[in-house]
Design a protein around this motif. Structure first.
Motif, PDB file in Angstrom:
ATOM      1  N   THR A 185       3.173   3.495  -1.847  1.00  0.00           N
ATOM      2  CA  THR A 185       3.653   3.762  -3.196  1.00  0.00           C
ATOM      3  C   THR A 185       4.863   4.692  -3.153  1.00  0.00           C
ATOM      4  O   THR A 185       5.266   5.168  -2.086  1.00  0.00           O
ATOM      5  N   ASP A 235       0.802  -1.219   0.000  1.00  0.00           N
ATOM      6  CA  ASP A 235       0.000   0.000   0.000  1.00  0.00           C
ATOM      7  C   ASP A 235       0.836   1.272   0.000  1.00  0.00           C
ATOM      8  O   ASP A 235       0.281   2.373  -0.165  1.00  0.00           O
ATOM      9  N   TYR A 272      -3.758   3.272   6.368  1.00  0.00           N
ATOM     10  CA  TYR A 272      -2.666   4.185   6.044  1.00  0.00           C
ATOM     11  C   TYR A 272      -3.254   5.512   5.551  1.00  0.00           C
ATOM     12  O   TYR A 272      -4.392   5.560   5.078  1.00  0.00           O
ATOM     13  N   PRO A 289      -3.287  -2.991   6.422  1.00  0.00           N
ATOM     14  CA  PRO A 289      -2.280  -2.432   5.517  1.00  0.00           C
ATOM     15  C   PRO A 289      -1.263  -3.482   5.073  1.00  0.00           C
ATOM     16  O   PRO A 289      -0.760  -4.262   5.882  1.00  0.00           O
ATOM     17  N   ASP A 290      -0.977  -3.474   3.780  1.00  0.00           N
ATOM     18  CA  ASP A 290       0.028  -4.363   3.205  1.00  0.00           C
ATOM     19  C   ASP A 290       1.314  -3.560   3.050  1.00  0.00           C
ATOM     20  O   ASP A 290       1.410  -2.691   2.172  1.00  0.00           O
ATOM     21  N   TRP A 291       2.307  -3.811   3.928  1.00  0.00           N
ATOM     22  CA  TRP A 291       3.558  -3.056   3.898  1.00  0.00           C
ATOM     23  C   TRP A 291       4.625  -3.903   4.567  1.00  0.00           C
ATOM     24  O   TRP A 291       4.505  -4.265   5.738  1.00  0.00           O
TER      25      TRP A 291
END
Length: 264
Positions: free
Chosen positions: A40, A38, A176, A157-159
């Motif tokens: 960028t 997530d 986020y 959240p994908d991090w």
């Protein structure tokens, strides 16, 4: 088995390149990362960005005085000079896997080179609805944020920098903010540093992090992990010495167990 990441070792070498009064410092986990999940690439800068994360955080680190917390991480830039009227700019993105009832938080603080507080450029805190910044119960923002609203993009959240909590979500409030610009006008000539911090609150579960990028003063870049600033010749020498130490660690084999080096 003890795991040492090459990225962490390089970061440690990079943070030891200047005199104690001028060096970048890190307590807990700090580093640089490429866009993933997530988070960028930051606007105008990148593709990489710097970050701090409560993953591998240290007790008491990344906290605002009087607010508290449990464990966290903090990164402080090397000292830089600025004149009254200079514009200080950067982008930030607050990411959290923690939710309702466990109000993790992050912040950026402008300090004098002596370490005296000057201004909070932003504070951000987990909340189920409404703006995360300024964080409730935290100091007000002294900088102008763009966009002016900072509601969380909700969901797990994908991090990667959340480690095992990437893709996790504890109740409403996790998610986020996306990239937000912070702009602040320096009030007086002087030498300054910037501190970025993130802290777990109440417990140490479900990690949070802060990504930041594009630090500039009067249009000139302030070096951070992953920035494009070129080190001075003496810095290169210290980096080479650091890389030599890394090589020694990679060659060393303990009598019992084994050390794994991964490319983070």
């Amino acid at each position: 088995m003890r795991k040492i990441t090459l990225g962490a070792l390089v970061a440690s070498a990079a943070f030891a390149v200047a005199s104690p009064a001028a060096a970048q410092t890190c307590v807990g986990e700090c580093g640089s990362a490429a866009p993933n999940g997530d988070v960028t690439a930051p606007p105008e800068y990148g593709p990489n960005y710097s970050y701090v994360s409560t993953r591998n955080g240290q007790t008491g680190a990344g906290q605002i005085d009087g607010v508290g917390g449990t464990d966290g991480s903090e990164y402080t830039t090397a000292a830089f000079s600025a004149s009254a009227g200079d514009e200080l700019n950067f982008y930030f993105n607050y990411i959290t896997s923690d939710g309702a009832g466990f109000a993790d938080y992050a912040f950026a603080q402008l300090l004098s080179a002596a370490g005296d507080p000057v201004a909070y450029l932003f504070t951000a805190r987990t909340r189920p609805t409404g703006d995360t910044s300024p964080g409730f119960g935290l100091p007000a923002n002294s900088a102008t944020l763009t966009p002016i609203t900072s509601e969380i993009v909700s969901g797990a959240p994908d991090w990667a920098q959340l480690g095992g909590n990437s893709g996790d979500c504890f109740a409403a409030g996790c998610g986020y903010t996306g990239w937000i610009n912070s702009s602040y006008t320096i009030g007086a000539d002087g030498s300054y540093t910037l501190k970025f911090g993130v802290s777990n609150f109440t417990d140490t579960a479900y990690d949070s992090g802060l990504a930041f990028a594009g630090l500039t003063i009067a249009g000139q870049e302030i070096p951070t992990p992953g920035s494009g600033a070129v080190p001075e010749p003496a810095t290169w020498m210290m980096l080479l010495l650091g890389f030599g130490a890394i090589g020694g660690l990679m060659r060393r084999r303990p009598k019992q167990g084994k050390t794994t080096v991964s490319f983070a």
